[in-house]
Design an enzyme around this catalytic site. Structure first.
Site, short mmCIF file in Angstrom:
data_model
loop_
_atom_site.label_atom_id
_atom_site.label_comp_id
_atom_site.label_asym_id
_atom_site.label_seq_id
_atom_site.Cartn_x
_atom_site.Cartn_y
_atom_site.Cartn_z
CB ILE A 73 -16.70 -20.41 -19.16
CG1 ILE A 73 -16.51 -18.90 -18.91
CG2 ILE A 73 -17.90 -20.66 -20.04
CD1 ILE A 73 -16.31 -18.11 -20.19
N GLY A 74 -15.42 -20.63 -15.90
CA GLY A 74 -14.16 -20.63 -15.17
C GLY A 74 -14.34 -20.10 -13.77
NE ARG A 75 -15.85 -23.45 -9.95
CZ ARG A 75 -16.93 -23.54 -9.18
NH1 ARG A 75 -16.85 -23.29 -7.88
NH2 ARG A 75 -18.08 -23.87 -9.70
N GLY A 76 -11.89 -18.88 -10.08
CA GLY A 76 -10.63 -18.68 -9.39
C GLY A 76 -10.88 -18.58 -7.91
CG PHE A 78 -10.04 -14.07 -4.14
CD1 PHE A 78 -10.39 -14.67 -2.93
CD2 PHE A 78 -8.70 -13.85 -4.42
CE1 PHE A 78 -9.41 -15.04 -2.03
CE2 PHE A 78 -7.73 -14.22 -3.52
CZ PHE A 78 -8.07 -14.82 -2.30
CB SER A 79 -12.62 -14.21 -10.05
OG SER A 79 -11.72 -15.20 -10.51
CB VAL A 81 -14.88 -16.46 -15.98
CG1 VAL A 81 -15.04 -15.90 -17.39
CG2 VAL A 81 -13.67 -15.85 -15.29
CE LYS A 96 -11.01 -12.73 -14.72
NZ LYS A 96 -9.52 -12.56 -14.69
CG ASP A 185 0.71 -15.92 -14.47
OD1 ASP A 185 1.65 -16.76 -14.37
OD2 ASP A 185 -0.45 -16.17 -14.12
CE LYS A 187 -0.74 -19.35 -15.72
NZ LYS A 187 -0.73 -19.82 -14.32
#
Length: 404
Positions: A73-76, A78-79, A81, A96, A185, A187
């Site tokens: 459901i998500g990516r960064g 270095f990570s 999710v 995560k 952060d 937002k």
């Protein structure tokens, strides 16, 4: 990673205490993965797609023995999710997975906060698994979507609705500030609805840039944040406090009521100059529909001097928030917000098409206009080198001198 340590003050990792999360468990790193002690998946495991299997195979077997990986459901940087389901209780969660070497700064900051907090408007940490090269953070799963995606889909949004959202955010921020925690952060992308229902609460998420500061001065010097939401004192490289979060709340409020950013420019130097001067306006027909008390709330948050800026406690007592906008217009702001989103998306699409040989197709653009993604920051997190360059600009130097 968007967060560079200053010289005199550093983030202080916190250990669990009496006020910490009571159910968080940290598992020690395993020695040789894939050898003795490997836990096989239970019989009758549900088949998943190749994509899900790809991520499941990367997880430590102790994690997959307890949780069934359902979807990415998500990516960064270095990570990753993933959405998971507890095998026994069938309760959904999010995990995560973070690279503990490359993403060390992020997971240490996030863990130091989430181990301490327990609040209805803050995402909750359930447990943690650690290996030699990965950290797995099991957290509550917020399924209601991002703040602006929800507003666009809702079809009706008034000042009263805005105050309901802000009241929850402010309660969460007040709790954090009371523990000496600064989010740094805040937002719209980091404000999620807990469930799809109309009565869902808001959850504050993503504590990768957060800081816990101890000491009598309670000051920070780290340069970090997201460009459109960063406070002027950080740009000016002054010592700062948790009041930087309140500046971000002011920016979010401005967007909530208009669908536009108070400080917005493709060029980062020009964007930062607007912030350093607190140069924003209520130009446009749509602002004529917004009450003066709502504008007063924004004006008392987007203040250059953090000492003069409303605190989280003071914000909750502001007449507009306290009365839940009872004396304000009940006009539906949805159409205005949608139109401004459309205009901003169109402008950004045109700008991007001139920068890239791959032009954005109109069908793709029209599809994205139906969400709040056009209000996401087009910039990556603030980097130290760009602030170095900013301070070498003669015009910026004049702005900083005028700020004292």
């Amino acid at each position: 990673m968007g967060c560079v340590s200053g010289k005199t003050v550093k983030t202080v990792p916190e250990t669990p205490d009496g006020n910490g999360h009571p159910v968080t468990m940290v598992y020690p790193p395993v020695g040789n993965r894939g050898q003795k002690g490997k836990v096989p998946p239970p019989e009758g495991q549900v088949r998943t797609s190749n994509k899900v299997k790809k991520y499941r195979d990367k997880f430590d077997p102790r994690v997959t023995a307890k949780y069934d990986i359902k979807a990415l459901i998500g990516r960064g940087s270095f990570s990753r999710v993933v959405r998971v389901e507890h095998r026994l209780t069938k309760q959904p969660y999010a995990i995560k997975m973070i690279d503990r070497v490359q993403g060390r700064e992020v997971f240490e900051s996030e863990l130091s906060v989430l181990r301490r907090v327990k609040h209805q408007y803050i995402i909750q940490l359930i447990e943690v698994f650690e290996t030699r090269d990965k950290v797995y953070m099991v957290m509550e799963l917020a399924t209601g979507g991002e703040l602006f995606d929800r507003i666009i889909a809702k079809g009706n949004f008034t000042e009263r609705d805005a105050t309901r959202v802000l009241q929850m955010v402010l309660e969460g921020v007040k709790y954090l500030h009371g523990l000496g925690i600064t989010h740094r952060d805040l937002k719209p992308e980091n404000l999620l609805y807990y469930h799809p229902g109309h009565d869902s609460k808001i959850m504050i998420t993503d504590f990768g840039l957060s800081a816990t500061v101890k000491g009598p001065d309670n000051m920070m010097r780290t340069t970090c944040g997201t460009p459109e939401y960063i406070a002027p004192e950080i740009l000016a490289r002054k010592s700062y406090t948790c009041q930087v979060d309140m500046w971000a709340v002011g920016v979010i409020t401005y967007i909530l009521l208009s669908g536009t950013m108070p400080f917005d420019d493709e060029n980062r130097t020009r964007l930062y100059r607007l912030i350093l001067k607190a140069k924003y306006s209520y130009a446009g027909e749509h602002w004529k529909e917004i009450s003066s008390v709502a504008k007063d709330f924004i004006d008392k948050l987007l203040v250059l001097d953090p000492i003069e800026r409303l605190t989280s406690s003071q914000s909750l007592k502001h007449p507009w928030i306290l009365s839940m906008a009872a004396g304000s217009s009940n006009k539906n702001l949805h159409r205005t917000i949608s139109q401004n989103l459309l205009q901003r998306q169109s402008t950004r699409s045109q700008a991007n098409s001139t920068k890239s040989a791959k032009s954005t197709r109109s069908t793709k653009s029209n599809k994205s206009n139906k969400s709040g993604k056009s209000l996401r920051s087009e910039h990556k997190r603030v980097q130290p080198e760009e602030i170095d360059a900013l301070h070498r600009d003669p015009e910026v130097q004049a702005d900083l001198a005028s700020m004292g």
